[in-house]
Design a protein around this motif. Structure first.
Motif: not given
Lengths: 354, 354, 354, 354, 354
Positions: D300-307, E300-302
Motif C-alpha cells: 500500500f505504502a509503496s504504491i500510494f506514497i509516490p502517487l 519508498f517511504a524515506s
C-alpha cells in the motif's frame, strides 16, 4: 553436499547375505592392485584375476591387496570364497551405509572405517567407506573410489627406508588407518579455515550466503561426526578383538591413533559449538539490521508526516483562514517547520537512534 | 581470538613418529634452563648443549630442565635418545594440538597439560601446551613460549624456605601443575570480570559491541573448556599410572589439585550458562527495542496520516464544497483535528504504548 | 546478585597451603562460641583465646565450637595446630570458592557445605560456605558471617527436651547439616513465589522488568544449583568416609537428609525448566505485541494513504478537470472515500487483524 | 495449574521427626476405612479409633486400611506407635513434597508414589501423594484427598470373582500401584487429546491462547515427569528391598508394572518433544504473520506514497507550470498514475508478495 | 500423521490381565494363516479354528502361524491356553502401546517389535506392532493389519532355494525381524528424500508449506525414534534371554541385525539434527525476507514522504510566497526533487539496501 541416504531400496526384500552393490553406480573398471613387500623386496602389480592371489599365506612377505570399485560383486565374492568369509560380512563391504566397526572372523580381522574427502572444485564433502580384511601376512582394502589417499603410504613402503618394511601386516593395517585419520586433520583444517572466513563476515555483513554457509557447515559436521565418532570405539576394540593378529609392539601406535581420534572428535565438537554460536550471532545481526532499517523509516516518517500535515493545512481553500493573509505567514510556517525538525532530530539523537 | 586449528597440514603424509614441529614458527632461540636443588643447595644455569645434562640420574639433587621453544626438533630428539623415549611421545611434545593426557613410559611419566594466558594488550587468550617428563629425580618441562608462568615457582625454590626444597621430583611436578591450575583461576577471574561488565550494559543498551563480546566469550569458553576438561581425568590417573614415582605424601596435594580442577570446570560451566542466558537477554532486548521503534512510528503515522487526509479534503478544488464557505469552517477543521489527536493519544496511552 | 567470582587473585603465586583469607574483607571481629552439652548440662560461652579449648577430647560432653568470621587466619591456624590438621585443609576453610566435599582426616571428618541466604532488603542471594570439623566428641563449624542460621538449633539444644541432648557429635553434625538443608527449602520457596508472581504477568504484559526478573532467576538458579548439587554426593559419602565417627543409629537421619537433597535438586531443576519456558513465552509475547503494533500501523496507513491520494488528485490545479465542475462532485468524492473505507475495514476484519 | 511449591515454611526450624502436616489445610474429617477379605469373606467398615485395628497380624485375612486426609497427625502417630515405625518415616507420609521411594522398615515396606488427577471443571492437574505401608497380611494406604481412585479396586475385591481374593497383601499392594499407574494412562490420554487439539490450530491461526496452552502443557509435563520418573526406580527396587514380603508369583505383575511405567515415561517424553516443536512452529507462524502484515503495509505504502507525491506536484501554486495548461494534462496525469500502479503491482506479484 | 495416543481409556479399571483389544476397531475378519515347511515340503493354509493347530510340537517341520487382526481376543486366548501363556503376556499382544521388548516365557520367547509403514496415498506414517511367540519348531506372529510386509518372506520360503528352508524356527524369527528392519531402511529412505526436497526449497522460498513439512518431519521422527530405539536393546537381549531356542549359527545373523538397528538409529538421529538445522534456517530466512520487505518500504517511504512535503509546501495558499512568482520556480522545484531523489538512492545503495 552429501546425500543423506545412499542405499538404494532395491536391496529390500532380498534374502540376508545376498551380494548386491547398493552404492551409486560407476562406470569405472574395478581395479585390484597387489603390493608385496618384505625387508628386502618390493613388488607392485595389477591383478586381473583375483583367484591368482590365493592361497595368500604361502609366502612370508606382506601382501596388500587394494580393491578399488565395489560395483562388481563377483570379485568380492571370490575373495570371500578363498578366505572362507561369511556372506553377511561381504554384504557389509558392499554397503556404504555401514557404521565403522571391527569384527573377528576366525583367522582374520574385519574393519570398516570412513574416509573423508572434499571435492577440490565444488567444496563438497564425500564420505567414503574403507573396509579392511587383516590376516597374518596380508591386508585387503576395499574402497569405492580411488582418491589418491594411499599414494603417500605406497611411496613410503616403496622407498624402503621406513620402519614399515620391517613390520608385519598389523603395522600395515595401522598405517592405513593412520593415513585415513591424518586425512581427517587435513580436511578438518580446511573446514576450520572456511568457518573462520565466514566468522569474520558474519557480524559485519550477514547475508543469505552466510546463512547458506552455516547450514552447510552444520550439515557437514553432523554427517562427519556420525562417520568418525564410532571409529573411536573401533580402535579401542582392535586390541581386544584382534589379540593374536596385532603384536604388542603395535599397541603404542594404536593408542597414538586413539589419541588422534579423540582430538578429531574434540575438534568436531568445538566446530559444532562454534557454528551453533555463529547461527545465534547471525540471527542477532539480522535483528540488529532490521532495527536499523526500522529506525531509518521511523525517523523519516515521524519527521515528515507531521510536517506534511502542516503544509496540508495551509493548502486548504477555506474562505476565511487568517494566517494566509499575514505578510509573514509563509516565513512563520518555515519557522514552525524548522523548529519541529530540529526538536525531532534532537529527540531521536537522544534516543541514540542515529 | 584463538585460531581454531593450529596444526599445519604439512604434517599429513609423513610417517608416524617423524618429528616435525607443527605449531607456529617463531624466531626466538630455543632456551634450555637447568635448575638443580636439594635441601642445601640451589643452582640455575642456561644449557647450550642438551647432552651435557645426561646421564641425569647420577646425583641425588632434584633437576628441573625447562625447555622453552619447540621449533627445533633436534633438542627434543636428543632428550628422547638420552632417556630412551619412543618417537611417538616426542611427536606429541611437538604437536600443540594434543589433548591433556598422562602416560607411563617405563621409568618416567609423560604428562601433557594446557596453560591459558590472556594477552595484556589485546585481551586475546592463548592456550599453550606444557609437556612434562617426570623421572625419579628430574622433571623436564616443554613450553612453546616463555610467558613468565614459572617465575613465581623458581623464586619459591630459590628462596629455600619452602617445603619444596625438601621434597622430591614428584612434588616439583605437582608444583608446576599447581601453578598452571592456579593461573586458570587468575585468567577465569579476568574473564568473569569482563562478563559482569558486559552483563551490566546488556539490558540497558544492547548494541553490536555486546553481541561481539558475547560471541567472544562463547568462543573462548568453548576452547578453554576443551583444553581444561581432560585435565581432570589426567590428575585422577596420575596416581594410578605413576604409582612408583609419586610418593604417598604427595597424594594429598594431588587430590587438592583435583578439587581445584573441579572448581575450575564448575566455574567454566557456570560462565557458559550465564553467557548463554546473556545471549537470550540480548535477543529479547533487541526485540524490545524494535518494539519501541515500531511504536514510535505507529503513533506518529496513525495520528498524522488521517489528519493529513482531512487537510487534503479541504485542499480540493471542487466548485461546490459548502464547508469552505462557512465562516467558522477553518476553526471547525481545527476542532476536528484536535479532537482526533487527543482521542488517539488517549487510545495509545491506554494501550501503554508510551 | 551474586558476584560470579569471589577469589581475589592475590592468592595466585603463593605456595600451596599458605593460609590467606581470600573472601571479602569484613570489619567485624572474629567470634568463637563454645557450646558444651550432655544429657544433663548445657553451657554456652564466648571464647577469646582459642587455645583454651584444647585438648578438646578430655571430657565426655559434646562440644560445639562455632567460628564466625574467617578474615583472621591465626585462629584457624591455631585450631589446625591443636588438632594436627594439614595446612591444605585449613586453606580450604578459608577459601569460599570450595566445592562441597567430605574428607577423612584421620580421626576427624572434614565437611564443606554451602548455605543460601537471601537478603531481606534487596532480595539478593548470598551463598555462604560452612565448613565442619567433626570429631568423636566435638564439632567445629566455620562460617564467614553470622546470619542467625544456627539460632533455632541452639535453642533446641538448650531447651533440653530434644533427642539431640542424648546423642553424640555425629547427631550434632547431622543437625547442623539438616538445618542448612531445611533452609534451602525456605529459600527456594521464596524463589518459587517470586517465579510464580512473574509468571502471572509474563503473558499479560511482558515488559523489560519481566526480562530482568527472568535473567535474575536464571542466574540465581545456575549458581544455587552449582552450590547444592555436589552436596548430594557429600552426604552419600559421609557414611563411607566417616564410618567410625557416625553411629549406625544416625544412618537413618543421613538417608533422610539425602532424600531432602534429592527433593531440593528436583525443585531446582523444575524451576530451571519453568524459567526456561518463561523465557520462550516472553519472546513469543514480545513478537505478538510487535504484531499488534504492526497491524495497527498497517490498518491506518493502508486506509488513509490511498484516501489522501484521492484527496490529492482533486487538489490539483489542472485547467481542465471535469469532476471539479460537477455539482455533486464533492459528495461523489465522499461516496468513493466511504466505500473504500468500509471495504478496507471489512477486508482487515476478515483477516482477523482487529 | 499446579502450585510450584507446597511445603509451608512453618516446618523449618523444627526438630527432625516432628510430625506436622505441611500440606494445604482441609476442613474435611480424616477418614479411616478398613477392608478385610480372604477367599471366602469380605467386610468393609469405617474406623473411628485407629487403635482398634491393632494388633493387625492376628488374623489370616488380608487387611487394607485406607487413610484419607493427613491434616490430623495423631492418627498417623498412633499407627506408627502400633507398628513401631520411625518418626522420620511418619514425617514423610505427612510431607506431600516427598519423591517417590521405597524403604524396608524391618518387617514392613514403605512406599511413596504419586497419583495424578485432573480437575474436571478447571482442567487443572493435581499431583497427590499416596503412601503405602505393606506388611505380611496388611496394606495401609495414606492419601490427602479421596478422588475415587480406589473405587474400582474395592468393587473388584468385593465382587469376589477376581484373582485378588486368593492372593496376599503383596498382590493388594501391586493392585493399588497398578490402578495408580493405569490412571496415568487415562490422564495422559486426556492431555494428549488437548495437545492434538492445540496442534491443529497452531499453524492455521496462532494466537495468544495457543501460547497459553503451550506454556500450560510445558509446565504440566515438567511437573508430571518429575513425579512419575522416580516411580520407575521404585518399582525396580521393590523386588530387591521387599524380598520377603513379595512372593515370586507377584514378580511377573511387578515387571508388567515396570513396563507400563516405561511406556508412560516414553509418552511423557514424546509429549515434551512435540510440545517443544509446537513452540517452534508457533514462533515461526507469528513471524510469518508479521511478514504478511508488513507486506500489506509495504504494498500500500509503496504504491500510494509516490502517487500522492505526483498529485501533490500538480496541486502546487507556481505561477508558471506548463502542464497545468495542457488540455489533456489531467488525463496524462491519470495515464502516469495507472502506469505506475500497474508496474508496481506486477513487480510485487513477481516477488510473490501477494 | 500418527495419533499420539492409541489406547482407549475403556481399559482403565479392569483387572490386570483381562483381555480387551485396546487399538482401533476394524471391521475386517481376523485371519490366521499356517505355513508349514521343512527342507522338502511346503504347505500354506488358512486356519478357521485355531485349536486345530495344537499340539504344535508334534511334527518336526517348522510352523509359522501368522495372525492378522487383533480385535477378537478369543483367538489369542485360545493360543494362550494351548501354549500355557500368562494372561499378562496375552494382554501385551492386544495392546498396541507396548514398548518393543523380549521376554522368556519358559519354553518359548515373547518378542514385541514395531513396523513402520507409510500410506502411499496420504504420506502418513503408521506404526504397527508385531508380536512374536517363538518356540522350538514354531513362530506365531501377531499383527493388527496385513500390509504385505511378509509377502517377500513367504515367497522366499515357498521358493525353496533359500537357506531358510534348512534352518530352524529361530532363523524364521530372525527373518521376520530382518524384513521388518529392512523395511525401516525403505521407509527412512522415503523420508530422507522428502527431507532433501524440502531442504532445497527452504532457503530459496521459505513458506508455510515448508514449516508444515518441518513440523511433520519432527513429529514423525520423534515417534519413529521412540518406536525403534528400544529394538536395539531387544535384539541385544535375545541371545541372553533366548539362549536355548537360538542356535549358535544364528548369532551372526542377530549381530548383523543389531548393526542394522544401530545404522537406523544413526540415520534417525542424523535426520533429527538436520531437521533441527532446517528449522533454524527457516526462521532465519523468514527474518531475512522480512528485512527485504522492510527495506523496500523504508526506501519508498524515506524518499517520497519528504518529497511530498516539499510539494505540499508549494501547494499552500499564503498570500505572500515569493517562490511561486519566480518564473523558474517550478523547474527549481524539480531540481531540488531530483537532487534529493538521487542522493537518497546513493545513500541506500551505499548501505547495500538494494
Amino acid at each position: 553436499m552429501f546425500r543423506l541416504f545412499k542405499r538404494s531400496s532395491s536391496k529390500a526384500g532380498l534374502s540376508p547375505g545376498s551380494l548386491t552393490y547398493v552404492g551409486d553406480k560407476h562406470e569405472e573398471k574395478l581395479e585390484v592392485e597387489l603390493i608385496r613387500y618384505s625387508t628386502e623386496e618390493y613388488t607392485e602389480e595389477s591383478i586381473e584375476n583375483i583367484d591368482d592371489v590365493f592361497p595368500i599365506e604361502n609366502t612370508p612377505s606382506i601382501k596388500w591387496i587394494n580393491v578399488v570399485g565395489l560395483h562388481d560383486p563377483s570379485t568380492i565374492e571370490a575373495i570371500g570364497k578363498n578366505l572362507d568369509i561369511h556372506s553377511l560380512v561381504l554384504e557389509d563391504i558392499l554397503n556404504p551405509l555401514q557404521r565403522p566397526k571391527v569384527e573377528d572372523l576366525d583367522g582374520c580381522l574385519f574393519l570398516i572405517i570412513k574416509s573423508i574427502h572434499s571435492e577440490e572444485s565444488t567444496g563438497e564433502y564425500n564420505i567414503d567407506q574403507v573396509s579392511l580384511l587383516i590376516g597374518v601376512n596380508f591386508v585387503i582394502s576395499f574402497q569405492e573410489k580411488n582418491r589418491g589417499l594411499f599414494d603417500d603410504l605406497k611411496r613410503r613402503i616403496k622407498n624402503g627406508k621406513e620402519r614399515i618394511r620391517n613390520r608385519g601386516a598389523d603395522y600395515l593395517a595401522y598405517s592405513i588407518m593412520d593415513i585415513i585419520v591424518d586425512n581427517y586433520f587435513t580436511e578438518l583444517e580446511k573446514l576450520g579455515n572456511q568457518i573462520e572466513e565466514v566468522e569474520d563476515t558474519i557480524i559485519k555483513s550477514p547475508g543469505t550466503e552466510s546463512l547458506d554457509s552455516i547450514y552447510k557447515f552444520k550439515r557437514e559436521l553432523i554427517l562427519i561426526r556420525k562417520s568418525i565418532f564410532p571409529v573411536r570405539n573401533v580402535i579401542h576394540r582392535i586390541d581386544r578383538v584382534g589379540g593374536d593378529l596385532f603384536q604388542e609392539s603395535t599397541d603404542i601406535y594404536l593408542s597414538d591413533l586413539s589419541d588422534h581420534i579423540l582430538q578429531i572428535i574434540d575438534i568436531i565438537d568445538t566446530f559444532r559449538d562454534i557454528v551453533a554460536s555463529m547461527m545465534d550471532i547471525y540471527l542477532s545481526s539480522v535483528s540488529n539490521r532490521m532495527n536499523e532499517v526500522m529506525k531509518t523509516l521511523t525517523i523519516f516518517a515521524s519527521i515528515f508526516i507531521p510536517l506534511t500535515f502542516i503544509a496540508g493545512i495551509y493548502g486548504m481553500n477555506f474562505d476565511y483562514m487568517p494566517e494566509l493573509k499575514w505578510h509573514w505567514g509563509y516565513f512563520g510556517f518555515w519557522g514552525v517547520v524548522l523548529t519541529l525538525l530540529v526538536s525531532m532530530l534532537i529527540y531521536f539523537k537522544k534516543k541514540k537512534w542515529f
